[in-house]
Design a protein around this motif. Structure first.
Motif, PDB file in Angstrom:
ATOM      1  N   TYR A  10     -25.448 -10.568  -9.239  1.00  0.00           N
ATOM      2  CA  TYR A  10     -25.792  -9.558 -10.242  1.00  0.00           C
ATOM      3  C   TYR A  10     -24.709  -8.487 -10.256  1.00  0.00           C
ATOM      4  CZ  TYR A  10     -30.426 -11.679 -10.294  1.00  0.00           C
ATOM      5  OH  TYR A  10     -31.467 -12.553 -10.418  1.00  0.00           O
ATOM      6  N   LEU A  11     -24.198  -8.207 -11.442  1.00  0.00           N
ATOM      7  CA  LEU A  11     -23.098  -7.262 -11.610  1.00  0.00           C
ATOM      8  C   LEU A  11     -23.519  -6.061 -12.447  1.00  0.00           C
ATOM      9  CD1 LEU A  11     -20.512 -10.010 -12.560  1.00  0.00           C
ATOM     10  CD2 LEU A  11     -20.567  -8.776 -10.381  1.00  0.00           C
ATOM     11  N   ASP A  12     -22.768  -4.971 -12.328  1.00  0.00           N
ATOM     12  CA  ASP A  12     -23.048  -3.779 -13.144  1.00  0.00           C
ATOM     13  C   ASP A  12     -22.176  -3.743 -14.403  1.00  0.00           C
ATOM     14  OD1 ASP A  12     -20.551  -3.027 -12.165  1.00  0.00           O
ATOM     15  OD2 ASP A  12     -21.322  -1.375 -10.945  1.00  0.00           O
ATOM     16  N   ARG A  13     -21.582  -4.872 -14.743  1.00  0.00           N
ATOM     17  CA  ARG A  13     -20.755  -5.032 -15.944  1.00  0.00           C
ATOM     18  C   ARG A  13     -20.775  -6.512 -16.318  1.00  0.00           C
ATOM     19  NH1 ARG A  13     -17.078  -7.930 -13.758  1.00  0.00           N
ATOM     20  NH2 ARG A  13     -16.063  -7.420 -11.812  1.00  0.00           N
ATOM     21  N   GLU A  14     -20.236  -6.820 -17.484  1.00  0.00           N
ATOM     22  CA  GLU A  14     -20.159  -8.222 -17.902  1.00  0.00           C
ATOM     23  C   GLU A  14     -19.244  -8.987 -16.945  1.00  0.00           C
ATOM     24  OE1 GLU A  14     -21.816  -9.907 -20.208  1.00  0.00           O
ATOM     25  OE2 GLU A  14     -22.881  -8.112 -20.878  1.00  0.00           O
ATOM     26  N   PRO A  15     -19.600 -10.229 -16.600  1.00  0.00           N
ATOM     27  CA  PRO A  15     -18.768 -11.026 -15.698  1.00  0.00           C
ATOM     28  C   PRO A  15     -17.403 -11.351 -16.312  1.00  0.00           C
ATOM     29  CG  PRO A  15     -20.908 -12.079 -16.053  1.00  0.00           C
ATOM     30  CD  PRO A  15     -20.821 -10.931 -16.984  1.00  0.00           C
ATOM     31  N   ILE A  16     -16.411 -11.435 -15.444  1.00  0.00           N
ATOM     32  CA  ILE A  16     -15.071 -11.867 -15.839  1.00  0.00           C
ATOM     33  C   ILE A  16     -14.705 -13.070 -14.970  1.00  0.00           C
ATOM     34  CG2 ILE A  16     -14.343  -9.607 -16.690  1.00  0.00           C
ATOM     35  CD1 ILE A  16     -12.892  -9.165 -14.020  1.00  0.00           C
ATOM     36  N   GLU A  17     -13.584 -13.693 -15.260  1.00  0.00           N
ATOM     37  CA  GLU A  17     -13.186 -14.894 -14.532  1.00  0.00           C
ATOM     38  C   GLU A  17     -13.127 -14.650 -13.020  1.00  0.00           C
ATOM     39  OE1 GLU A  17      -9.453 -18.015 -14.282  1.00  0.00           O
ATOM     40  OE2 GLU A  17      -9.728 -16.860 -16.130  1.00  0.00           O
ATOM     41  N   TYR A  18     -12.648 -13.493 -12.626  1.00  0.00           N
ATOM     42  CA  TYR A  18     -12.538 -13.175 -11.199  1.00  0.00           C
ATOM     43  C   TYR A  18     -13.895 -13.289 -10.484  1.00  0.00           C
ATOM     44  CZ  TYR A  18     -11.775 -10.747  -6.827  1.00  0.00           C
ATOM     45  OH  TYR A  18     -11.725 -10.438  -5.494  1.00  0.00           O
ATOM     46  N   ASP A  19     -14.965 -12.874 -11.153  1.00  0.00           N
ATOM     47  CA  ASP A  19     -16.306 -12.933 -10.548  1.00  0.00           C
ATOM     48  C   ASP A  19     -16.689 -14.377 -10.237  1.00  0.00           C
ATOM     49  OD1 ASP A  19     -16.753 -10.093 -10.835  1.00  0.00           O
ATOM     50  OD2 ASP A  19     -17.075 -10.471 -12.969  1.00  0.00           O
TER      51      ASP A  19
END
Length: 107
Positions: free
Chosen positions: A44-53
């Motif tokens: 769970y992230l506090d922003r939209e996922p990016i490739e790094y995630d």
């Protein structure tokens, strides 16, 4: 292998795999399993996922799979600001960051 043995090994493996892999955008990480047939990890992230995630969670599950041979692995990265009590923790939380408002501490 019994579920309790898998759960114990999974939690220990996740603890090791997460060392040095947590960064500020990660709010929480949940794990679930179905014997050794399937491992599921939700980040769970506090922003939209990016490739790094996705690369990061893949590195984490790769470490776990070097300890326990799961047949299938599902990795999910999701932006969600709901309270932790409203999120799916699958079988267990393996990480939850502190989110108490520091203004509350100054009173």
């Amino acid at each position: 292998m019994k579920d309790i043995e898998i759960r114990t090994r999974l939690l220990i493996s996740m603890q090791r795999a997460l060392l040095g892999m947590i960064y500020p955008s990660i709010r929480a990480i949940a794990v679930g399993f179905n014997k050794t047939e399937k491992l599921k990890v939700i980040c769970y992230l506090d922003r939209e996922p990016i490739e790094y995630d996705y690369e990061n969670i893949n590195d984490i599950t790769g470490e776990v799979c070097s300890d326990i041979e799961f047949v299938k692995v599902e990795e999910v990265c999701v932006f969600n600001l709901k309270p932790f009590s409203k999120l799916d923790n699958l079988d267990s939380w393996v990480y939850i960051r502190q989110e108490k408002d520091t203004a509350d501490l100054l009173v």
